[in-house]
Design an enzyme around this catalytic site. Sequence first.
Site, PDB file in Angstrom:
ATOM      1  N   PRO A   1      -1.535  -5.910   0.309  1.00 24.12           N
ATOM      2  CA  PRO A   1      -2.784  -5.840   1.082  1.00 24.12           C
ATOM      3  C   PRO A   1      -3.673  -4.701   0.594  1.00 24.12           C
ATOM      4  CG  PRO A   1      -0.877  -5.272   2.464  1.00 24.12           C
ATOM      5  CD  PRO A   1      -0.343  -5.712   1.144  1.00 24.12           C
TER       6      PRO A   1
ATOM      7  N   GLU B   1       7.985  -2.315   3.378  1.00 26.23           N
ATOM      8  CA  GLU B   1       6.702  -1.613   3.236  1.00 26.23           C
ATOM      9  C   GLU B   1       6.189  -1.676   1.798  1.00 26.23           C
ATOM     10  OE1 GLU B   1       4.895  -0.662   5.726  1.00 26.23           O
ATOM     11  OE2 GLU B   1       6.531  -1.312   7.026  1.00 26.23           O
TER      12      GLU B   1
ATOM     13  N   ARG C   1      -4.601 -25.374  -9.960  1.00 27.72           N
ATOM     14  CA  ARG C   1      -5.577 -26.473  -9.909  1.00 27.72           C
ATOM     15  C   ARG C   1      -6.708 -26.301 -10.924  1.00 27.72           C
ATOM     16  NH1 ARG C   1      -9.993 -25.834  -6.634  1.00 27.72           N
ATOM     17  NH2 ARG C   1     -10.105 -27.964  -5.876  1.00 27.72           N
TER      18      ARG C   1
ATOM     19  N   ASP D   1     -16.819 -26.785  -6.087  1.00 23.78           N
ATOM     20  CA  ASP D   1     -16.115 -26.086  -5.006  1.00 23.78           C
ATOM     21  C   ASP D   1     -16.914 -24.880  -4.533  1.00 23.78           C
ATOM     22  OD1 ASP D   1     -13.858 -27.638  -5.056  1.00 23.78           O
ATOM     23  OD2 ASP D   1     -12.728 -26.297  -6.373  1.00 23.78           O
TER      24      ASP D   1
HETATM   25  N1  SAM Z   1       2.704  -1.290   4.419  1.00 26.93           N
HETATM   26  C1  SAM Z   1       2.030  -2.191   3.555  1.00 26.93           C
HETATM   27  C2  SAM Z   1       0.536  -1.930   3.622  1.00 26.93           C
HETATM   28  O1  SAM Z   1       0.015  -1.687   4.707  1.00 26.93           O
HETATM   29  O2  SAM Z   1      -0.140  -2.070   2.565  1.00 26.93           O
HETATM   30  C3  SAM Z   1       2.301  -3.611   3.987  1.00 26.93           C
HETATM   31  C4  SAM Z   1       3.540  -4.174   3.452  1.00 26.93           C
HETATM   32  S1  SAM Z   1       3.734  -5.874   3.872  1.00 26.93           S
HETATM   33  C5  SAM Z   1       4.524  -5.770   5.438  1.00 26.93           C
HETATM   34  C6  SAM Z   1       5.002  -6.419   2.798  1.00 26.93           C
HETATM   35  C7  SAM Z   1       4.534  -7.151   1.581  1.00 26.93           C
HETATM   36  O3  SAM Z   1       3.859  -8.342   1.947  1.00 26.93           O
HETATM   37  C8  SAM Z   1       3.564  -6.441   0.678  1.00 26.93           C
HETATM   38  O4  SAM Z   1       4.184  -5.493  -0.142  1.00 26.93           O
HETATM   39  C9  SAM Z   1       2.994  -7.595  -0.115  1.00 26.93           C
HETATM   40  O5  SAM Z   1       3.889  -8.039  -1.119  1.00 26.93           O
HETATM   41  C10 SAM Z   1       2.915  -8.679   0.958  1.00 26.93           C
HETATM   42  N2  SAM Z   1       1.582  -8.805   1.598  1.00 26.93           N
HETATM   43  C11 SAM Z   1       1.313  -8.611   2.911  1.00 26.93           C
HETATM   44  N3  SAM Z   1       0.018  -8.834   3.174  1.00 26.93           N
HETATM   45  C12 SAM Z   1      -0.566  -9.183   2.009  1.00 26.93           C
HETATM   46  C13 SAM Z   1      -1.886  -9.518   1.624  1.00 26.93           C
HETATM   47  N4  SAM Z   1      -2.902  -9.536   2.507  1.00 26.93           N
HETATM   48  N5  SAM Z   1      -2.131  -9.833   0.330  1.00 26.93           N
HETATM   49  C14 SAM Z   1      -1.132  -9.808  -0.583  1.00 26.93           C
HETATM   50  N6  SAM Z   1       0.148  -9.481  -0.275  1.00 26.93           N
HETATM   51  C15 SAM Z   1       0.440  -9.171   0.995  1.00 26.93           C
END
Ligand code: SAM
Length: 274
Positions: free
Chosen positions: A93, A120, A162, A177
């Site tokens: 994220p 995390e 795609r 698209d």
């Molecule tokens: N503590 C982290 C932060 O706030 O950035 C969040 C970790 S999340 C619970 C666990 C994993 O889910 C991340 O390391 C990533 O691989 C994935 N993930 C969660 N949300 C995501 C998003 N919006 N985009 C891409 N990957 C995501």
Amino acid sequence: MRLDIVTIFPEYLEPLNVSLVGKARARGRLDVRVHDLRQWTHDRHNTVDDTPYGGGPGMVMKPEPWGEALDAVIASGDPGGDGDGPVIVVPTPSGSPFTQETAVELAAEPWLVFTPARYEGIDRRVVEEYGERFRVRELSIGDYVLAGGEAPVLVMVEAVARLLPGVLGNAESHRDDSFAPGAMADLLEGPVYTKPPVWRGRDIPEVLLSGHHGRIARWRRDQAFRRTARYRPDLLERCDPAALDAEDRKLLAELGWAERPDGRFGPTAQDVEE
Ligand code: SAM
């Protein structure tokens, strides 16, 4: 194109066996390899996480299994044959936004390795270590936090797959698209219709039956402007004014948009009409 995905939940990636991606795999357009991260652990419990340095809630994924996994996957081949190795895609994220433009860039690569995390996230040193030798893309699929990176990988793989030649039945399908690169890049796609011409008393827009390609194209463009103004005014605001014709400008004025001093267009009214 080759895709490697390293995860602690290989079964989460099973949707990659169905529909468009499944067919692309069956036809040999996509070589997808899913790996269980735990095979690169060496303790009785196959541990992949540990407590965070500095304290705080949650667990962090250990660097050792990731390092061994990435070394093994990377050592197993170089489909591009150019010695560049794969692009390593790290879903997080806190990455840069994954957009249609990113999908187009990734679709041009011969080899992608995805590292969906849990907990995390992964110990930072893994990104640093591989970032020195390979191209690493830290990508977010949106401003929300999921429990793991597997769903983001499914999203990214489908968006990329795609775009590959020979994957969509009709190669033109993605041309119009929403977000497709080109003249309409800043517009959402408007509504679409199919048979029957009347359903529950609802007609389809007459212009679509006219057979007049110019009028249909104009109608579609107008609809795209209306939809974008309503749902994604931010996209329309960054639209290049040079790409707007006289009809576009008339429509924007009707929708309550006006030219700003910087030449870009923006809404003047509080509520934008659909
Ligand atoms: N503590 C982290 C932060 O706030 O950035 C969040 C970790 S999340 C619970 C666990 C994993 O889910 C991340 O390391 C990533 O691989 C994935 N993930 C969660 N949300 C995501 C998003 N919006 N985009 C891409 N990957 C995501």
